[in-house]
Design a protein around this motif. Structure first.
Motif, PDB file in Angstrom:
ATOM      1  N   THR A   1      24.351  52.770  79.509  1.00 55.87           N
ATOM      2  CA  THR A   1      22.925  52.393  79.234  1.00 55.87           C
ATOM      3  C   THR A   1      22.817  52.753  77.652  1.00 55.87           C
ATOM      4  O   THR A   1      23.498  53.206  77.216  1.00 55.87           O
TER       5      THR A   1
ATOM      6  N   ILE B   1      15.306  54.846  81.532  1.00 56.13           N
ATOM      7  CA  ILE B   1      16.944  55.240  80.851  1.00 56.13           C
ATOM      8  C   ILE B   1      17.590  56.229  81.908  1.00 56.13           C
ATOM      9  O   ILE B   1      18.566  56.082  82.426  1.00 56.13           O
ATOM     10  N   ILE B   2      16.699  57.250  82.239  1.00 56.92           N
ATOM     11  CA  ILE B   2      17.430  58.569  83.073  1.00 56.92           C
ATOM     12  C   ILE B   2      17.451  57.756  84.485  1.00 56.92           C
ATOM     13  O   ILE B   2      18.694  58.181  84.805  1.00 56.92           O
TER      14      ILE B   2
ATOM     15  N   LYS C   1      14.662  60.975  72.251  1.00 56.14           N
ATOM     16  CA  LYS C   1      15.848  60.282  72.814  1.00 56.14           C
ATOM     17  C   LYS C   1      16.546  61.424  73.289  1.00 56.14           C
ATOM     18  O   LYS C   1      17.359  61.261  74.526  1.00 56.14           O
TER      19      LYS C   1
ATOM     20  N   CYS D   1      16.565  61.999  77.336  1.00 57.71           N
ATOM     21  CA  CYS D   1      17.097  60.859  78.061  1.00 57.71           C
ATOM     22  C   CYS D   1      18.388  61.368  78.663  1.00 57.71           C
ATOM     23  O   CYS D   1      19.031  60.903  79.641  1.00 57.71           O
TER      24      CYS D   1
ATOM     25  N   GLN E   1      11.738  56.619  78.730  1.00 61.99           N
ATOM     26  CA  GLN E   1      12.686  57.672  78.956  1.00 61.99           C
ATOM     27  C   GLN E   1      12.984  57.635  80.575  1.00 61.99           C
ATOM     28  O   GLN E   1      14.199  57.792  81.009  1.00 61.99           O
ATOM     29  N   ASP E   2      11.992  57.561  81.411  1.00 62.39           N
ATOM     30  CA  ASP E   2      12.058  57.298  82.876  1.00 62.39           C
ATOM     31  C   ASP E   2      12.944  56.284  83.481  1.00 62.39           C
ATOM     32  O   ASP E   2      14.009  56.526  84.111  1.00 62.39           O
TER      33      ASP E   2
ATOM     34  N   LEU F   1      22.525  55.878  72.081  1.00 64.99           N
ATOM     35  CA  LEU F   1      21.161  56.157  71.735  1.00 64.99           C
ATOM     36  C   LEU F   1      21.171  56.013  70.085  1.00 64.99           C
ATOM     37  O   LEU F   1      21.934  56.658  69.420  1.00 64.99           O
TER      38      LEU F   1
ATOM     39  N   GLY G   1      19.894  53.069  74.861  1.00 62.03           N
ATOM     40  CA  GLY G   1      18.513  53.293  74.816  1.00 62.03           C
ATOM     41  C   GLY G   1      18.294  52.863  72.930  1.00 62.03           C
ATOM     42  O   GLY G   1      18.712  53.859  72.119  1.00 62.03           O
TER      43      GLY G   1
END
Length: 631
Positions: A34, A24-25, A44, A47, A21-22, A171, A36
């Protein structure tokens, strides 16, 4: 990332992100496209929700799941975050108001289905919004090789033209390598940063059990594991039947399917979420967006239609990282039943054309007309009228829905129509004597000017919003007005609602979408064959089979699946159980359950021993399913 952590803690009460998560953010905040790929339960939505809250403007979220959109918007509202969902059934004037709110009301999230992007005027309005991020949920829908292809997703790429500097975040929970590459191509992602979490769920024991009596085996499993459980079944009737059978055995069970009213769904969901019911028996309508961390067991009583759907559904167990079980119960007849359910009911082009034309006839839509028209729909009545097979017809209509030709809402709804049958001056007199009802009556009169002339369908939630009353209060007021002969008031329950998104063009419409139908049908056959391979393969770790399906290789067996457990048991004791069975059969004929009871071994061990004895011609099975020594 301190600001991101602060937002996470403020709204979601978590102290740390789950990987990735971090990452992706961070990628999104850097302005990069991006991707995921995060298995179900991976969080998800965080994100895109966290970075959107960190930036000025509004996040556009594209999702095909109406129920999930509504659920996320409601959750955001509960957190004090302003969000809107443009779902089906919203009238144009109301949609204009909602988009005005997005533009001028400091909203942070706008959820909409990909079909909405096909309306030019909506796209024009979106172009004027201060978009800070475009999130594409269930991104596998963009690929013709995915398990739920929706052509409307192909339109998403045009947003790149209007928002060239805004990052896209795709995602999905399940995508093979072929699907992943296709998503990147179709969405025109610009050198996307890929974050792919392993599909391995090390705490889930994937089990496949061949059983004679599925209810008996369920009883054993659920008694041994009395924590929250989900049982997936094939159809609505199986939902209520299985729940009743479990209740008769002393379990607290409830059920969930698409045919329940919103109130019934909410009530049954609440029973399970609050653990007043241990077991939720459900069709695959249940699960999207359900966040219950301590589900111990997910049981599939019937074969799933694809490995993607099985992985997602089984993955609703063990989100608290404690050991959990994803179980499939099979019997010899399952393959034939599943083929009947999944393969034999796939519509071909000829049948699809028949259904579409009859739908238009059913609703009296003339050629060249019908766009944006909305109708109540009862599938069973439609099928009876035209002598169509129900499941095949539903699949045809669902295909038209996924192609964006029409929108099918399967939520149980109640259509309300009203006509005032007294003069307007008498209505005003009534209001003056019943001031507590004034906001509701005025909202009705102002929203529906033709309500004096004819029966008018009303949107109950809109009236509730405009009058600041809840729907139960409105029902009470309408009942009272009916009793006093002020209005003519009708309520009618519907299985579904259909909205036509295009004008009627018969073969022209079907010819445009039929090329996808053949690909879809081939894909469904391939996916079902993968399920059969998973069920029938008895010499490979079940977790390995799942990882291999999604293109992930591992040399290590999981150690906890049905294959691994039976392997350990076989190596520990390969001779004692067969000897016990042969001793018992010297004196009497017995069925497998009686043998299990008398030997005090597990059902799997007994069945394995019986199969060995049958293969070595030591025993025989009688027509009454009892075993006897071979003479």
């Amino acid at each position: 990332m301190q600001e991101a952590l602060a937002i996470l803690k403020k709204y979601w009460k978590h102290d740390a992100f789950r990987s990735p998560q971090d990452e992706i953010i961070h990628s999104v905040l850097d302005g990069k496209d991006t991707f995921g790929l995060m298995p179900t339960g991976g969080g998800k939505s965080i994100c895109f929700q966290v970075p959107a809250l960190m930036k000025n403007g509004i996040c556009l979220v594209i999702s095909p799941l109406v129920a999930l959109m509504k659920d996320q918007v409601q959750r955001l509202h509960e957190l004090g975050i302003k969000a809107i969902a443009l779902t089906g059934g919203i009238q144009s004037d109301e949609m204009i108001n909602l988009l005005d709110n997005c533009e001028f009301g400091n909203y942070k999230f706008l959820y909409l289905s990909p079909e909405r992007l096909q309306s030019d005027w909506i796209l024009e309005r979106i172009k004027n919004l201060p978009i800070n991020l475009i999130a594409i949920d269930e991104a596998h829908c963009v690929s013709q090789w995915g398990h739920d292809f929706r052509p409307a997703y192909l339109k998403i790429a045009q947003l790149k033209i209007h928002f060239p500097k805004i990052p896209f975040l795709a995602l999905t929970a399940s995508a093979t390598k072929t699907v992943l590459d296709d998503i990147i191509l179709q969405l025109k992602l610009d050198e996307p940063v890929l974050f792919q979490k392993s599909f391995a769920r090390k705490n889930i024991a994937y089990m496949v059990f061949e059983v004679e009596d599925k209810l008996y085996r369920m009883e054993q499993i659920l008694k041994k594991n009395p924590q929250p459980s989900i049982i997936y079944v094939r159809n609505r009737k199986s939902c209520s039947d299985t729940a009743s059978q479990l209740q008769s055995l002393g379990f607290k069970a409830t059920f969930y399917h698409g045919g329940l009213s919103a109130k019934e769904k909410e009530k049954n969901m609440s029973l399970w979420m609050n653990e007043e019911a241990q077991i939720m028996v459900a069709t695959n309508a249940f699960g999207m967006g359900i966040d219950k961390a301590n589900v111990k067991t997910v049981i599939h009583v019937h074969l799933p239609e694809s490995m993607e759907s099985y992985y997602q559904e089984a993955g609703r167990a063990g989100r608290n990282e404690a050991k959990a079980f994803g179980i499939i119960l099979t019997s010899p007849s399952d393959k034939v039943q599943a083929e009947s359910q999944f393969i034999n009911v796939l519509p071909d082009k000829k049948f699809l054309t028949q259904v579409y034309i009859k739908l238009c006839t059913y609703f009296r839509i003339a050629y060249g007309e019908g766009i944006d028209e909305q109708f109540s729909f009862n599938l069973n009545h439609f099928c009876q009228k035209y002598q169509f097979p129900t499941v095949k017809t539903f699949n045809a209509i669902q295909f038209l829905d996924r192609q964006g030709v029409l929108s099918l809402s399967q939520e149980y709804s109640e259509k309300i129509t009203i006509q005032f049958i007294i003069e307007s001056k008498e209505v005003i007199r009534y209001i003056s004597l019943n001031t507590n009802e004034e906001p509701v009556i005025l909202a009705l009169l102002r929203t529906y000017p033709g309500i004096y002339e004819s029966q008018t369908a009303i949107n109950l939630s809109l009236i509730a919003k405009k009058s600041n009353a809840d729907e139960a209060q409105i029902h009470t007021i309408l009942d009272k007005l009916q009793e006093r002969n002020i209005i003519d008031y009708h309520k009618k329950g519907n299985d579904a609602t259909i909205i036509f998104n295009e004008i009627r063009e018969d073969e022209l419409t079907i010819n445009r979408v039929s090329k996808y139908l053949e690909k879809q049908n081939k894909q469904k056959v391939t996916q079902f064959e993968s399920v059969l391979h998973y069920i029938n393969e008895k010499k490979v770790c079940k977790s390995k089979l799942i990882l291999d399906y999604f293109g992930e290789k591992t040399e290590t067996d999981c150690g906890i699946c049905s294959y691994c457990v039976s392997n350990k048991k076989k190596s520990n004791d390969t001779t004692l159980i067969p000897k016990k069975i042969l001793e018992l059969l010297k004196t009497q004929e017995l069925n497998s359950r009686e043998i299990q009871f008398l030997t005090k071994n597990s059902e799997d061990d007994v069945i394995f021993a019986l199969q060995n004895l049958l293969e070595h011609n030591k025993i025989a099975i009688q027509p009454n399913n009892k075993f006897t020594l071979k003479i």
